[in-house]
Design an enzyme around this catalytic site. Structure first.
Site, mmCIF file in Angstrom:
data_model
loop_
_atom_site.group_PDB
_atom_site.id
_atom_site.type_symbol
_atom_site.label_atom_id
_atom_site.label_comp_id
_atom_site.label_asym_id
_atom_site.label_seq_id
_atom_site.Cartn_x
_atom_site.Cartn_y
_atom_site.Cartn_z
ATOM 1 C CE LYS A 171 0.417 -1.471 -2.597
ATOM 2 N NZ LYS A 171 1.694 -1.600 -2.441
ATOM 3 C CE LYS A 242 4.146 12.949 -34.811
ATOM 4 N NZ LYS A 242 4.964 14.120 -34.191
HETATM 5 P P1 NAD Z 1 8.968 -9.152 5.089
HETATM 6 O O1 NAD Z 1 9.032 -10.747 4.277
HETATM 7 O O2 NAD Z 1 9.654 -7.907 4.642
HETATM 8 O O3 NAD Z 1 7.948 -9.196 6.320
HETATM 9 C C1 NAD Z 1 7.032 -9.820 6.327
HETATM 10 C C2 NAD Z 1 7.422 -10.519 8.845
HETATM 11 O O4 NAD Z 1 6.107 -11.242 8.290
HETATM 12 C C3 NAD Z 1 9.005 -10.901 8.056
HETATM 13 O O5 NAD Z 1 9.217 -10.761 9.375
HETATM 14 C C4 NAD Z 1 8.252 -12.759 8.802
HETATM 15 O O6 NAD Z 1 8.698 -13.857 9.294
HETATM 16 C C5 NAD Z 1 6.716 -12.528 9.089
HETATM 17 N N1 NAD Z 1 6.076 -13.296 9.071
HETATM 18 C C6 NAD Z 1 5.786 -14.844 7.830
HETATM 19 N N2 NAD Z 1 4.868 -15.966 8.129
HETATM 20 C C7 NAD Z 1 4.285 -14.929 9.195
HETATM 21 C C8 NAD Z 1 3.883 -15.664 10.238
HETATM 22 N N3 NAD Z 1 2.852 -16.566 9.897
HETATM 23 N N4 NAD Z 1 3.337 -15.572 11.510
HETATM 24 C C9 NAD Z 1 4.161 -14.124 11.936
HETATM 25 N N5 NAD Z 1 4.609 -13.940 11.344
HETATM 26 C C10 NAD Z 1 5.597 -13.836 9.998
HETATM 27 O O7 NAD Z 1 7.864 -8.329 3.702
HETATM 28 P P2 NAD Z 1 7.968 -6.479 3.491
HETATM 29 O O8 NAD Z 1 8.146 -6.178 2.770
HETATM 30 O O9 NAD Z 1 7.656 -5.733 4.974
HETATM 31 O O10 NAD Z 1 6.615 -6.640 3.369
HETATM 32 C C11 NAD Z 1 4.726 -7.255 3.966
HETATM 33 C C12 NAD Z 1 3.773 -6.861 2.723
HETATM 34 O O11 NAD Z 1 3.476 -5.442 2.910
HETATM 35 C C13 NAD Z 1 3.567 -7.581 2.088
HETATM 36 O O12 NAD Z 1 2.359 -8.016 1.686
HETATM 37 C C14 NAD Z 1 3.959 -6.984 0.969
HETATM 38 O O13 NAD Z 1 3.308 -6.836 -0.567
HETATM 39 C C15 NAD Z 1 3.763 -5.363 1.399
HETATM 40 N N6 NAD Z 1 4.372 -4.144 0.819
HETATM 41 C C16 NAD Z 1 5.905 -3.840 1.040
HETATM 42 C C17 NAD Z 1 6.641 -3.362 0.642
HETATM 43 C C18 NAD Z 1 7.920 -3.080 0.530
HETATM 44 O O14 NAD Z 1 8.838 -1.927 -0.476
HETATM 45 N N7 NAD Z 1 8.542 -3.842 0.932
HETATM 46 C C19 NAD Z 1 5.798 -1.875 -0.205
HETATM 47 C C20 NAD Z 1 4.046 -1.800 0.285
HETATM 48 C C21 NAD Z 1 3.592 -2.880 0.471
#
Ligand code: NAD
Length: 316
Positions: A171, A242
């Site tokens: 990833k 080029k």
């Molecule tokens: P987001 O911030 O929308 O969601 C994260 C969720 O985790 C939130 O609802 C938050 O409240 C919760 N959270 C945070 N800390 C917590 C804890 N200690 N206990 C319980 N819940 C907790 O993020 P996202 O965009 O959904 O991304 C999630 C993962 O997926 C990330 O690692 C991101 O890099 C990856 N990702 C995101 C995308 C995208 O386009 N958004 C695409 C591929 C991968």
């Protein structure tokens, strides 16, 4: 059917958990933001008070959290998944996180008779909602086979990447290449607009050319780099040197900073000085391999198939 726990119901987790629920699995969910669980609770899921409680009620527990810090505390911290999981339980992290972290976490679960997979995803929020995600999975093959139906419920391109951490490495490589390509596109579009061409026309050019489907690039890499054969050239390095030189010249003429393009030109010059002008332009890969101390050969990749357009979105 197994009971599935889901922790982290954000942009990605919200869509993925909804698809697991739609597939008929009983669910237990948790998020720091209580409102995030609402749609799942309406669908019949149970709300837990901590990650430990989720794991204690489930056969399989998934997390989709912002990054390594959250993954570490939710998986192995106080009231974390490890604390609650029963022997035989499976923990799957879907976050984009540090490969070394999941490799450190896995033995702690193994000691308890539990299993761990890292399974980061690609496809964005819309892909999470529609079930069109690539899911790259690291860990024991047998555990992967066992949970595949659950992964298939929210991803349409689920594949096994290797031992624990392999999914996360894949990833990060995928995203790193994406960011580099995006910077190159940014440089190209700013150059084109400043040199007097409408952005719409440039976009048409990118989409209509071989770049639009990346098919030429994929086919070329499979034919040359993966086989180690750079002769005879389909497109010679002297020609690409080029081309890139003409682009960086234009950038100087119009005062457009192009760090990636200039770097690429320098690498092409190095290749020319090795006497490789008549070889295929992808021969500059050899310079990177030399500096990195590693070879990238993949004889099992069919160049013709590699050039075919792969889509996760049926509407494209
Ligand atoms: P987001 O911030 O929308 O969601 C994260 C969720 O985790 C939130 O609802 C938050 O409240 C919760 N959270 C945070 N800390 C917590 C804890 N200690 N206990 C319980 N819940 C907790 O993020 P996202 O965009 O959904 O991304 C999630 C993962 O997926 C990330 O690692 C991101 O890099 C990856 N990702 C995101 C995308 C995208 O386009 N958004 C695409 C591929 C991968």
């Amino acid at each position: 059917m197994e009971t599935v726990g889901f922790i982290g119901l954000g942009n990605m987790g919200g869509g993925m958990s909804a698809n697991i629920q739609r597939a008929g699995y009983p669910m237990v969910v948790y998020d720091l933001r209580e409102e995030a669980a609402k749609p799942l609770l309406e669908g019949g899921a149970r709300l837990a008070n901590s990650p430990a409680e989720v794991a204690s009620l489930c056969d399989i527990t998934l997390t989709s959290l912002p990054g390594p810090k959250e993954v570490e505390s939710v998986s192995t911290g106080p009231e974390g998944v490890l604390e609650g999981m029963k022997p035989g339980g499976i923990y799957i992290d879907l976050s984009t996180s540090r490969p070394t972290l999941i490799r450190e976490i896995e033995p702690k679960f193994r000691q308890k008779g539990c299993h761990v997979l890292d399974a980061p995803v690609s496809g964005g929020k819309s892909g999470a909602a529609s079930g069109n995600l690539a899911v790259m999975v690291g860990g024991e093959r047998e555990i992967f086979d066992r949970v595949k139906p659950i992964l298939d419920s929210f991803g349409d391109k689920v594949f096994y990447a290797g031992s624990i951490g392999a999914g996360s490495v894949a990833k990060l490589v995928h995203n790193m290449i994406g960011h580099g390509v995006r910077q190159a596109i940014a440089e190209g579009l700013t150059l084109g607009v400043k040199a007097g061409v409408e952005a719409e026309a440039l976009w048409e050019c990118i989409r209509r050319g071989s770049l639009g489907r990346m098919s030429g690039l994929h086919e070329g890499i499979a034919r040359t780099v993966f086989t180690g054969e750079f002769d005879p050239p389909n497109f010679a390095l002297e020609l690409s040197r080029k081309d890139i030189g003409l682009a960086t010249d234009l950038g100087r003429e119009f005062n457009v900073p192009m760090p990636v393009a200039n770097l690429v030109e320098q690498i092409a010059i190095q290749g020319m000085n090795r006497g490789w002008g008549g070889r295929d332009s992808s021969v500059t890969f050899l310079l990177q391999e030399e500096q990195a101390g590693v070879e990238v050969r993949a004889t099992g990749v069919d160049p013709v198939k590699a050039g075919r357009f792969i889509t996760t979105h049926p509407e494209v």
